[in-house]
Write an enzyme that holds these catalytic residues in place. Structure first.
Site, PDB file in Angstrom:
ATOM      1  N   ASP A   1      37.837  33.173  36.659  1.00  0.00           N
ATOM      2  CA  ASP A   1      36.518  33.821  36.728  1.00  0.00           C
ATOM      3  C   ASP A   1      35.503  32.913  37.434  1.00  0.00           C
ATOM      4  O   ASP A   1      35.605  31.688  37.377  1.00  0.00           O
ATOM      5  CB  ASP A   1      36.056  34.118  35.290  1.00  0.00           C
TER       6      ASP A   1
ATOM      7  N   ASN B   1      39.175  46.290  37.793  1.00  0.00           N
ATOM      8  CA  ASN B   1      38.616  45.810  39.074  1.00  0.00           C
ATOM      9  C   ASN B   1      38.510  46.910  40.147  1.00  0.00           C
ATOM     10  O   ASN B   1      37.811  46.735  41.143  1.00  0.00           O
ATOM     11  CB  ASN B   1      39.435  44.640  39.629  1.00  0.00           C
TER      12      ASN B   1
HETATM   13  C1  FPP Z   1      36.909  37.012  39.054  1.00  0.00           C
HETATM   14  O1  FPP Z   1      35.738  36.469  39.626  1.00  0.00           O
HETATM   15  C2  FPP Z   1      37.999  36.983  40.017  1.00  0.00           C
HETATM   16  C3  FPP Z   1      38.693  38.076  40.436  1.00  0.00           C
HETATM   17  C4  FPP Z   1      38.426  39.440  39.936  1.00  0.00           C
HETATM   18  C5  FPP Z   1      39.755  37.982  41.436  1.00  0.00           C
HETATM   19  C6  FPP Z   1      40.528  36.725  41.463  1.00  0.00           C
HETATM   20  C7  FPP Z   1      41.190  36.609  42.772  1.00  0.00           C
HETATM   21  C8  FPP Z   1      41.399  35.480  43.463  1.00  0.00           C
HETATM   22  C9  FPP Z   1      41.143  34.138  42.934  1.00  0.00           C
HETATM   23  C10 FPP Z   1      41.937  35.535  44.842  1.00  0.00           C
HETATM   24  C11 FPP Z   1      43.214  36.286  45.071  1.00  0.00           C
HETATM   25  C12 FPP Z   1      44.354  35.778  44.243  1.00  0.00           C
HETATM   26  C13 FPP Z   1      45.563  35.396  44.718  1.00  0.00           C
HETATM   27  C14 FPP Z   1      46.624  35.058  43.759  1.00  0.00           C
HETATM   28  C15 FPP Z   1      45.864  35.260  46.140  1.00  0.00           C
HETATM   29  P1  FPP Z   1      34.444  37.383  39.716  1.00  0.00           P
HETATM   30  O2  FPP Z   1      34.399  37.987  41.069  1.00  0.00           O
HETATM   31  O3  FPP Z   1      34.423  38.370  38.589  1.00  0.00           O
HETATM   32  O4  FPP Z   1      33.312  36.304  39.528  1.00  0.00           O
HETATM   33  P2  FPP Z   1      31.884  36.497  38.840  1.00  0.00           P
HETATM   34  O5  FPP Z   1      32.148  36.803  37.392  1.00  0.00           O
HETATM   35  O6  FPP Z   1      31.222  35.192  39.050  1.00  0.00           O
HETATM   36  O7  FPP Z   1      31.229  37.646  39.564  1.00  0.00           O
END
Ligand code: FPP
Length: 258
Positions: free
Chosen positions: A33, A82
């Site tokens: 996150d 998501n």
């Molecule tokens: C949460 O951060 C993260 C995600 C929903 C996606 C995670 C994906 C990656 C790290 C990249 C792709 C993965 C691979 C394995 C290639 P958020 O966007 O919810 O952050 P925030 O809470 O700060 O808005």
């Protein structure tokens, strides 16, 4: 534990020295996150945070390979919730996934890493799905370590699938409901091929489980770090492992008297 010779960073070597190699969690799951906040803090689009997040994925997978004791790493890469994000962000995440798999295949083959997935991968866009299938097939015989991506995954949906499977067997007269035990539930879940989940890590400080591995984490140790996922370093991960090793795991029993 002794750090591999290739590691020259003194701070990292000191953390390795404190780790007990015999007590590493055999399966770690991570809620990655903080990508959005990382980008926002820099006035960048959210996708820049996810791009940086992929670099952290590489770093942590590499470290798990170095550690030789963690047998599986599950990463929450895309949840059933998501899909409610803007289409451009979803498209960008799928593109990142595809590129990551393409670039990392050689490393996975070299380092004996097997790629697996949980979640409804069949609902992902065709290009991501094809790249996933290819990578899974090519790495299927690798033995050292499982990199398991949770994609279009949600624990409630996973538990619902498990309930349906058992209900169908019962309806067909192949299963006595009295024979449904916690072990059978475990074996029917899509995660049954993974070692027991021992540690769940969430970055960026939120105290939420976000529909992740709810059955599997029953006796896992939870570690929450304030560090945002794109900033999460090898040393940060080693520190969370040290925190895990300091926990007294009682599994509902009392503390053994000294
Ligand atoms: C949460 O951060 C993260 C995600 C929903 C996606 C995670 C994906 C990656 C790290 C990249 C792709 C993965 C691979 C394995 C290639 P958020 O966007 O919810 O952050 P925030 O809470 O700060 O808005």
């Amino acid at each position: 534990m002794q750090a591999p010779e290739t590691i020259t960073d003194a701070a990292e070597r000191a953390l390795w020295a404190q780790l007990d190699g015999a007590r590493l969690p055999c399966h770690v799951a991570i809620i990655m996150d903080g990508n959005g906040r990382w980008a926002q803090q820099r006035g960048l689009p959210r996708l820049a945070g996810h791009q940086q997040g992929v670099k952290t994925v590489r770093r942590i997978v590499e470290l798990c390979g170095d550690l030789q004791g963690i047998r599986a790493l599950t990463l929450y890469a895309f949840s059933t919730e998501n899909w409610s994000r803007p289409a451009a962000e979803i498209g960008g995440l799928m593109q990142l996934l595809k590129t990551y798999l393409r670039i990392e295949l050689a490393e996975m083959l070299k380092n004996d890493i097997r790629l697996t997935t949980i979640g409804h991968g069949e609902e992902l866009p065709a290009e991501a799905r094809e790249e996933l299938e290819r990578t899974k097939m090519r790495t299927a015989d690798n033995k050292k370590f499982i990199l398991n991506l949770a994609l279009n995954y949600g624990a409630r949906r996973s538990l619902t699938d498990m309930a349906r499977t058992l209900a169908r067997q019962a309806q067909a007269g192949q299963l006595d409901p009295a024979a449904i035990t916690p072990e059978l539930v475990n074996d029917t879940l899509e995660t049954s091929f993974l070692p027991p989940l021992e540690m769940v890590l969430r970055t960026s400080g939120e105290m939420r489980l976000s529909n992740f591995l709810l059955w599997e984490m029953s006796y896992a140790e939870l570690v929450v770090t304030p560090v945002l996922w794109p900033d999460f370093s090898r040393c940060d991960f080693l520190r969370t492992l040290l925190e895990f090793q300091q926990r007294e795991r009682r599994f509902g029993a009392t503390t053994p008297r000294q």
